[in-house]
Scaffold this active site. Structure first.
Site, PDB file in Angstrom:
ATOM      1  N   ASP A   1       0.846  -1.150  -0.080  1.00  0.00           N
ATOM      2  CA  ASP A   1       0.214   0.285  -0.187  1.00  0.00           C
ATOM      3  C   ASP A   1       0.637   1.427  -0.515  1.00  0.00           C
ATOM      4  O   ASP A   1       1.533   1.960   0.677  1.00  0.00           O
ATOM      5  CB  ASP A   1      -0.804   0.020   0.845  1.00  0.00           C
ATOM      6  CG  ASP A   1      -1.924   1.258   1.233  1.00  0.00           C
ATOM      7  OD1 ASP A   1      -3.355   0.956   0.934  1.00  0.00           O
ATOM      8  OD2 ASP A   1      -1.489   2.387   1.854  1.00  0.00           O
TER       9      ASP A   1
ATOM     10  N   TYR B   1       3.324   9.797  -0.430  1.00  0.00           N
ATOM     11  CA  TYR B   1       4.380   9.650   0.351  1.00  0.00           C
ATOM     12  C   TYR B   1       5.436   9.332  -0.651  1.00  0.00           C
ATOM     13  O   TYR B   1       6.621   9.076  -0.294  1.00  0.00           O
ATOM     14  CB  TYR B   1       4.284   7.273   0.105  1.00  0.00           C
ATOM     15  CG  TYR B   1       2.317   6.739   1.177  1.00  0.00           C
ATOM     16  CD1 TYR B   1       1.627   7.963   1.579  1.00  0.00           C
ATOM     17  CD2 TYR B   1       1.721   6.096   0.928  1.00  0.00           C
ATOM     18  CE1 TYR B   1       0.489   7.541   2.402  1.00  0.00           C
ATOM     19  CE2 TYR B   1       1.712   5.346   2.061  1.00  0.00           C
ATOM     20  CZ  TYR B   1      -0.080   6.038   1.940  1.00  0.00           C
ATOM     21  OH  TYR B   1      -0.814   5.954   3.360  1.00  0.00           O
TER      22      TYR B   1
ATOM     23  N   LYS C   1      -2.906   5.815  -3.959  1.00  0.00           N
ATOM     24  CA  LYS C   1      -3.915   6.647  -4.000  1.00  0.00           C
ATOM     25  C   LYS C   1      -3.151   7.665  -5.019  1.00  0.00           C
ATOM     26  O   LYS C   1      -1.957   8.903  -5.008  1.00  0.00           O
ATOM     27  CB  LYS C   1      -3.757   7.115  -2.297  1.00  0.00           C
ATOM     28  CG  LYS C   1      -3.435   6.178  -1.630  1.00  0.00           C
ATOM     29  CD  LYS C   1      -4.019   5.968  -0.326  1.00  0.00           C
ATOM     30  CE  LYS C   1      -3.886   4.765   0.495  1.00  0.00           C
ATOM     31  NZ  LYS C   1      -2.528   4.431   0.919  1.00  0.00           N
TER      32      LYS C   1
ATOM     33  N   HIS D   1      -6.900   9.687  -2.195  1.00  0.00           N
ATOM     34  CA  HIS D   1      -6.677   9.576  -0.488  1.00  0.00           C
ATOM     35  C   HIS D   1      -7.273  10.578   0.260  1.00  0.00           C
ATOM     36  O   HIS D   1      -7.087  10.347   1.885  1.00  0.00           O
ATOM     37  CB  HIS D   1      -5.264  10.465  -1.201  1.00  0.00           C
ATOM     38  CG  HIS D   1      -3.907   9.708   0.541  1.00  0.00           C
ATOM     39  ND1 HIS D   1      -2.491  10.117   0.361  1.00  0.00           N
ATOM     40  CD2 HIS D   1      -3.922   9.905   1.565  1.00  0.00           C
ATOM     41  CE1 HIS D   1      -2.048   9.433   1.423  1.00  0.00           C
ATOM     42  NE2 HIS D   1      -3.377   9.273   1.963  1.00  0.00           N
TER      43      HIS D   1
ATOM     44  N   LEU E   1      -2.077  -0.576  13.982  1.00  0.00           N
ATOM     45  CA  LEU E   1      -0.950  -1.328  15.917  1.00  0.00           C
ATOM     46  C   LEU E   1      -1.176   0.291  17.074  1.00  0.00           C
ATOM     47  O   LEU E   1      -0.739   0.172  17.215  1.00  0.00           O
ATOM     48  CB  LEU E   1      -0.321  -1.289  15.590  1.00  0.00           C
ATOM     49  CG  LEU E   1       0.350  -2.700  14.345  1.00  0.00           C
ATOM     50  CD1 LEU E   1       1.479  -3.534  13.857  1.00  0.00           C
ATOM     51  CD2 LEU E   1      -0.567  -3.822  15.560  1.00  0.00           C
TER      52      LEU E   1
ATOM     53  N   LYS F   1       2.602  -1.457   9.580  1.00  0.00           N
ATOM     54  CA  LYS F   1       4.159  -0.916   8.865  1.00  0.00           C
ATOM     55  C   LYS F   1       5.185  -1.048   9.873  1.00  0.00           C
ATOM     56  O   LYS F   1       5.132  -1.128  10.832  1.00  0.00           O
ATOM     57  CB  LYS F   1       3.743   0.909   8.657  1.00  0.00           C
ATOM     58  CG  LYS F   1       4.709   1.744   8.500  1.00  0.00           C
ATOM     59  CD  LYS F   1       3.612   3.593   8.104  1.00  0.00           C
ATOM     60  CE  LYS F   1       3.708   3.644   9.218  1.00  0.00           C
ATOM     61  NZ  LYS F   1       2.223   4.125   9.281  1.00  0.00           N
ATOM     62  N   SER F   2       5.817  -1.189   9.236  1.00  0.00           N
ATOM     63  CA  SER F   2       7.269  -2.254   9.973  1.00  0.00           C
ATOM     64  C   SER F   2       8.558  -1.121   9.109  1.00  0.00           C
ATOM     65  O   SER F   2       8.788  -1.793   8.229  1.00  0.00           O
ATOM     66  CB  SER F   2       7.412  -3.184  11.317  1.00  0.00           C
ATOM     67  OG  SER F   2       8.705  -3.196  11.435  1.00  0.00           O
TER      68      SER F   2
ATOM     69  N   ARG G   1       9.435  -8.090  12.768  1.00  0.00           N
ATOM     70  CA  ARG G   1       8.070  -6.888  12.466  1.00  0.00           C
ATOM     71  C   ARG G   1       7.395  -7.681  11.450  1.00  0.00           C
ATOM     72  O   ARG G   1       6.428  -7.491  11.832  1.00  0.00           O
ATOM     73  CB  ARG G   1       8.179  -6.014  13.260  1.00  0.00           C
ATOM     74  CG  ARG G   1       7.977  -6.098  15.136  1.00  0.00           C
ATOM     75  CD  ARG G   1       7.788  -5.138  16.012  1.00  0.00           C
ATOM     76  NE  ARG G   1       8.847  -4.034  15.027  1.00  0.00           N
ATOM     77  CZ  ARG G   1      10.030  -3.524  16.358  1.00  0.00           C
ATOM     78  NH1 ARG G   1      10.089  -4.471  17.394  1.00  0.00           N
ATOM     79  NH2 ARG G   1      10.855  -2.374  16.056  1.00  0.00           N
TER      80      ARG G   1
ATOM     81  N   ASN H   1       4.338  -9.451  11.648  1.00  0.00           N
ATOM     82  CA  ASN H   1       2.802  -9.024  11.464  1.00  0.00           C
ATOM     83  C   ASN H   1       2.209  -9.795  10.273  1.00  0.00           C
ATOM     84  O   ASN H   1       0.964  -9.571   9.896  1.00  0.00           O
ATOM     85  CB  ASN H   1       2.935  -7.895  10.833  1.00  0.00           C
ATOM     86  CG  ASN H   1       3.516  -7.027  11.822  1.00  0.00           C
ATOM     87  OD1 ASN H   1       3.087  -7.075  13.497  1.00  0.00           O
ATOM     88  ND2 ASN H   1       4.346  -5.751  11.978  1.00  0.00           N
TER      89      ASN H   1
HETATM   90  P1  A2P Z   1       8.977  -1.006  13.519  1.00  0.00           P
HETATM   91  O1  A2P Z   1       9.481   0.037  12.221  1.00  0.00           O
HETATM   92  O2  A2P Z   1      10.199  -0.389  14.436  1.00  0.00           O
HETATM   93  O3  A2P Z   1       8.280  -2.045  13.899  1.00  0.00           O
HETATM   94  P2  A2P Z   1       1.201   1.420  12.494  1.00  0.00           P
HETATM   95  O4  A2P Z   1       1.248   0.376  11.348  1.00  0.00           O
HETATM   96  O5  A2P Z   1      -0.155   1.463  13.065  1.00  0.00           O
HETATM   97  O6  A2P Z   1       1.146   3.123  12.102  1.00  0.00           O
HETATM   98  O7  A2P Z   1       2.212   1.670  13.429  1.00  0.00           O
HETATM   99  C1  A2P Z   1       3.395   1.142  12.875  1.00  0.00           C
HETATM  100  C2  A2P Z   1       4.085   1.277  14.050  1.00  0.00           C
HETATM  101  O8  A2P Z   1       4.421   0.765  15.198  1.00  0.00           O
HETATM  102  C3  A2P Z   1       5.681   1.500  14.014  1.00  0.00           C
HETATM  103  O9  A2P Z   1       6.762   2.379  14.441  1.00  0.00           O
HETATM  104  C4  A2P Z   1       6.095   0.391  13.929  1.00  0.00           C
HETATM  105  O10 A2P Z   1       7.716   0.509  14.496  1.00  0.00           O
HETATM  106  C5  A2P Z   1       5.557  -0.327  14.762  1.00  0.00           C
HETATM  107  N1  A2P Z   1       5.359  -2.382  14.998  1.00  0.00           N
HETATM  108  C6  A2P Z   1       5.305  -2.279  13.654  1.00  0.00           C
HETATM  109  N2  A2P Z   1       4.925  -3.727  14.189  1.00  0.00           N
HETATM  110  C7  A2P Z   1       4.704  -3.997  15.148  1.00  0.00           C
HETATM  111  C8  A2P Z   1       4.734  -4.884  16.902  1.00  0.00           C
HETATM  112  N3  A2P Z   1       4.595  -6.272  16.275  1.00  0.00           N
HETATM  113  N4  A2P Z   1       4.460  -4.885  17.473  1.00  0.00           N
HETATM  114  C9  A2P Z   1       4.875  -3.447  18.473  1.00  0.00           C
HETATM  115  N5  A2P Z   1       5.941  -2.633  17.266  1.00  0.00           N
HETATM  116  C10 A2P Z   1       5.385  -2.840  16.408  1.00  0.00           C
END
Ligand code: A2P
Length: 288
Positions: free
Chosen positions: A49, A54, A79, A112, A191, A233-234, A239, A243
């Site tokens: 996505d 972005y 978007k 968007h 998250l 997002k990570s 992670r 996820n």
């Molecule tokens: P990181 O990039 O260090 O993994 P959202 O998708 O709700 O916007 O959340 C993204 C944020 O949550 C990022 O700061 C990410 O950090 C963190 N994050 C992503 N996956 C996890 C997870 N499984 N547990 C805890 N924090 C997570």
């Protein structure tokens, strides 16, 4: 436990979308997005996505190409940004997205933000869908009030509405409204944007322990069991991998009910706040 069949969701136009997508908002172009998307594709994601605003569509396109996975096996969302609203603008904006992605079609293209000439832009998206440049079309950031203002004028009902959604902000009124047209919610910030009070909430921690999963996996599993598409997002490879590893367990109905009670009805972003459209337009310029 057997793998269950929640990996894919059917949209109201008949197209299929993977329930877990990899979100790339705030990941920079020219490297970091490329690396993150390649990691995600290797981990099994088949849904990415992105958005014009972005500023990383070209990294997404390059990573998809270099992954060696056939294009048709990957679901790509982008978007249209506010600068390109209106009928002619939307045609140009879509052309730019396709060019940056290096693709001849986009699986899902969204408006968007719900401001300005939404109806004109939507007409261009409908035409592009008929021409095969887009497979599905949708909107984003529409509250119930904004949905009721715009959508009755549109010929095609959106396939999705991508909004902020997590256990503290479950969008219950919006979900009820969208149900009658089978419009799917796509959860951004699923998250809570890494909100510690959410991730460390005792209900979530207890379920994490019970199922041998982490807090993020419990939250994402809850959202998918609620019928949502989630876009975690990570940039952390562990992670990213974790996820999407949410299909080997199932929350019980009583646990779902407990998680539903965490809703506070409030999120970070209020699309109805005065001046928000102008503020976004001033802060994100996709043509400069
Ligand atoms: P990181 O990039 O260090 O993994 P959202 O998708 O709700 O916007 O959340 C993204 C944020 O949550 C990022 O700061 C990410 O950090 C963190 N994050 C992503 N996956 C996890 C997870 N499984 N547990 C805890 N924090 C997570």
């Amino acid at each position: 436990m057997e793998e269950n069949d929640m990996r894919t969701i059917t949209l109201n136009d008949g197209n299929q979308i993977p329930a877990v997508g990899f979100g790339v908002f705030l990941i920079p172009n020219d490297g970091p997005t490329y690396d993150a998307v390649l990691t995600a594709l290797k981990a099994g994601y088949r849904h990415i996505d992105t958005a014009a605003a972005y500023f990383n569509e070209s990294d997404v396109g390059q990573a998809v190409k270099d992954s060696g996975i056939p294009r048709e096996e990957i679901f790509i969302t982008s978007k249209l940004w506010l600068q390109d609203y209106g009928y002619e603008g939307a045609k140009r904006g879509l052309h730019d997205s396709l060019t940056k992605l290096g693709m001849d079609y986009i699986d899902l293209y969204l408006l968007h933000q719900p401001y300005g000439d939404v109806a004109g832009a939507w007409k261009a998206l409908e035409e592009a869908k008929a021409e095969g440049k887009i497979r599905s079309i949708g909107v984003s950031n529409m509250t119930p009030k904004i949905w009721k203002e715009f959508v009755p004028q549109l010929h095609t009902i959106p396939a999705v509405n991508q909004v902020e959604c997590n256990p503290f902000f479950q969008q219950k009124e919006l979900r009820e409204l969208l149900k009658k047209d089978d419009v799917k919610i796509e959860a951004y910030k699923p998250l809570g944007h890494g909100n510690e009070s959410l991730l460390s909430h005792p209900v979530i921690q207890r379920l994490a322990e019970k199922y041998g999963k982490n807090a993020g996996q419990i939250i994402l599993r809850f959202e998918v069991q609620e019928g949502m598409i989630v876009l975690p997002k990570s940039t952390n490879p562990d992670r990213i991998t974790g996820n999407i590893d949410i299909f080997d367990f199932e929350l019980e109905e009583s646990e779902m009910a407990e998680l539903r009670r965490l809703d506070t009805g409030k999120g970070d972003h209020d699309p109805e706040a005065p001046g928000v459209g102008e503020m976004l337009l001033a802060n994100y310029k996709v043509h400069d």
